[in-house]
Design an enzyme around this catalytic site. Structure first.
Site, PDB file in Angstrom:
ATOM      1  N   ASP A  98      -6.261 -11.562   0.901  1.00 17.41           N
ATOM      2  CA  ASP A  98      -6.821 -10.797   1.816  1.00 17.41           C
ATOM      3  C   ASP A  98      -8.455 -10.997   1.947  1.00 17.41           C
ATOM      4  OD1 ASP A  98      -7.732  -8.646   3.180  1.00 17.41           O
ATOM      5  OD2 ASP A  98      -7.659  -7.084   1.779  1.00 17.41           O
ATOM      6  N   ASN A 212      -4.582  -1.655  -3.297  1.00 20.73           N
ATOM      7  CA  ASN A 212      -5.396  -0.966  -3.750  1.00 20.73           C
ATOM      8  C   ASN A 212      -6.626  -0.304  -3.013  1.00 20.73           C
ATOM      9  OD1 ASN A 212      -6.612  -3.409  -3.141  1.00 20.73           O
ATOM     10  ND2 ASN A 212      -7.233  -4.209  -5.269  1.00 20.73           N
ATOM     11  N   GLU A 216     -12.656   7.092  -0.740  1.00 14.29           N
ATOM     12  CA  GLU A 216     -13.083   7.963  -1.730  1.00 14.29           C
ATOM     13  C   GLU A 216     -14.470   8.892  -1.291  1.00 14.29           C
ATOM     14  OE1 GLU A 216     -11.055   6.770  -6.058  1.00 14.29           O
ATOM     15  OE2 GLU A 216     -13.139   6.832  -5.870  1.00 14.29           O
ATOM     16  N   HIS A 245     -12.817   0.909   0.723  1.00  6.52           N
ATOM     17  CA  HIS A 245     -12.413  -0.361   0.084  1.00  6.52           C
ATOM     18  C   HIS A 245     -11.033  -0.939   0.934  1.00  6.52           C
ATOM     19  CE1 HIS A 245     -10.117  -2.938  -3.586  1.00  6.52           C
ATOM     20  NE2 HIS A 245     -10.988  -3.391  -2.577  1.00  6.52           N
ATOM     21  N   HIS A 406     -15.375  -7.198 -10.016  1.00 10.31           N
ATOM     22  CA  HIS A 406     -15.178  -6.463  -8.542  1.00 10.31           C
ATOM     23  C   HIS A 406     -14.291  -5.160  -8.802  1.00 10.31           C
ATOM     24  CE1 HIS A 406     -10.846  -7.351  -8.793  1.00 10.31           C
ATOM     25  NE2 HIS A 406     -10.653  -7.334  -7.520  1.00 10.31           N
TER      26      HIS A 406
END
Length: 487
Positions: A98, A212, A216, A245, A406
């Site tokens: 990614d 993931n 939020e 994210h 990270h």
DNA sequence: ATGTGC
């Protein structure tokens, strides 16, 4: 495999930090590991086998692991790998799948008490989900955005309405508060992709993606010893922050697919290789290496814009929910999967980070102007239901080329998690049904069971290692109040 | 992480 360990950081006077550092000598070279005893002890043999393969890439000068390291494809997530630019190799496997994946944090003028009502949190999550597609199949939106401009110029390729303050220099915060708002590339390389990839990628602009990735809403708790920096960054206790994210979605995938086969061909021709056929690399200045770097930059541009458009949509949703008085400013946008050139005392280095975050200390010349005096915010996500962190680099970070962790780091595979963890346990971790429930967009937690906190290492231990090793310090802890996840 | 092919 024969392994020797020492724990003297660059042979200098870092004795207080040595409990969190080891130089591990492998047959092919040394990997520098930043982790406390428990995390180090839990690293499996596979992690060091991977290091031994990566260290066989010609001319590598430095390689390290952060405490959240875990096995990935070809290279572990949590790797920093450095070459001298002139004789560098570039590795699509070290950048990872990614490309440009990273974090963005926005500060709002809301306080935790504004979100105390669980019904309001649910309403807000719904409003965000309406504007930030969390499913793969999305309709084309943003018809006024030209993808060919976006992948070539990053934020500079967006129409002005999406970057409202970009063209008023006195307040150009949204561009200066992004690690890099535009990567330069030779646009000729872009013509290699067929139409269907352009169409799919355009449809995906402003979408979250799975795994993931998340949005939020969090409440900020400032670390006592960092009050001064927190103030300069515009943080206050109880402030609501928005953390995003996400990455380059299918565009980065297409870059990997196209360049992967070109790099593999170059490896066969050059006679390069290791025990792992999935570890791809080519000389930086070869045709295959150059094509990868240019197209990787296009994916970094896509990823930065993708997070920016997600933020744009969230701002709209919050205005709908809280009215026109709602304000949201950019704290920072920071990637953890990429490779690029960095200067060190007149020397040019080519630095790869895969699941590693750059955290520059105060006064470092590579800080963006807005953070020259304090050091830029390093944005570290926790796992679902656990806190995330805003950190800042420390001078000791120089020993590790300014790389820190990270996130929490996966401790068991997605499949193993689904076998081991019960939905009920996940539900308890999210305090479902209680007044302080962390509201999740999914009706059932089953679809995202592989993202339960039990799938991850303890973020507090990871942070303690990074701080203990002298790489960075905590500015604020961010406690989750609501989460939007894709599948 | 991802799209694609089984």
């Amino acid at each position: 495999m024969l392994i020797n360990q020492t724990n003297q950081i660059n042979g200098s006077d870092h004795s207080a930090h040595e409990a969190y550092y080891r130089r591990v000598s492998l047959p092919a070279g040394d990997v520098h590991v930043y982790a406390g005893d428990e995390l180090f002890g839990a690293m499996g043999a596979k992690v060091f086998e991977m290091a031994n393969n990566n260290l066989q890439i010609p001319n590598i000068r430095y390689m390290s692991y952060t405490p959240d390291v875990h096995v990935g494809v070809g290279t572990c997530i949590g790797t920093t790998a450095v070459w001298e630019t002139e004789s560098a190799f570039v590795s699509p496997s070290i950048v990872g799948s990614d490309i440009g994946c990273g974090m963005r944090v926005h500060l709002t003028n809301l306080k935790a008490e504004n979100l105390r009502d669980v019904k309001l949190r649910r309403q807000l999550v719904k409003a965000i989900e309406k504007r930030v597609p969390t499913e793969n199949q999305t309709r084309g939106r943003f018809s006024d955005i030209r993808l060919e401009r976006v992948v070539a110029k990053g934020l500079h390729g967006l129409p002005g309405k999406y970057v409202p303050d970009a063209y008023t220099p006195r307040q150009a915060t949204s561009l200066t508060r992004v690690e890099s708002s535009g990567f330069l590339l030779d646009e000729d390389y872009l013509s290699r992709f067929p139409d269907r990839i352009w169409h799919r990628a355009h449809r995906q602009l402003g979408t979250l993606g799975g795994g993931n990735h998340f949005v939020e809403l969090q409440a900020i708790e400032i670390e006592e010893s960092s009050r001064e920096i927190a103030k300069q960054w515009g943080l206050f206790d109880g402030q609501i922050a928005v953390m995003i994210h996400s990455g380059s979605r299918a565009w980065g995938g297409a870059v990997n697919q196209y360049c992967g086969s070109e790099v593999a061909k170059a490896m066969r021709q050059g006679g390069w290789g290791t025990a792992d056929p999935k570890l791809l690399f080519a000389p930086l200045h070869s045709e295959a290496g150059k094509a990868y770097v240019h197209l990787m930059y296009s994916a970094l541009n896509f990823a930065v814009v993708n997070r920016h458009l997600i933020a744009y949509a969230i701002r709209e949703a919050c205005k709908e929910t809280f009215g026109a008085k709602f304000e949201m400013s950019t704290l920072y946008d920071l990637m953890h999967n990429y490779a690029w050139e960095e200067k060190r005392e007149g020397e040019s280095l080519f630095v790869h980070r895969k699941g590693a975050t750059r955290a520059l200390p105060p006064g470092h010349p590579d800080n963006p102007k807005a953070y020259a005096a304090t050091g830029h915010p390093a944005l570290i996500p926790g796992s679902m239901g656990t806190a995330s962190y805003l950190m800042v680099g420390a001078p000791g970070g120089a020993a590790n080329h300014y790389s820190i962790c990270h996130g929490a780091g996966r401790v068991r595979s997605r499949n193993a998690t689904k076998q081991l963890v019960k939905v009920e346990e996940f539900s308890q971790a999210m305090r479902i049904g209680r007044e302080d429930e962390i509201v999740v967009n999914h009706r059932s937690l089953e679809a995202i069971l592989d993202e339960s906190p039990q799938a991850y290492k303890d973020i507090d231990q990871i942070i303690a290692s990074v701080v203990g090793a002298g790489l960075a310090s905590v500015v604020a802890k961010c406690r989750p109040l609501a989460a939007i996840k894709g599948v």
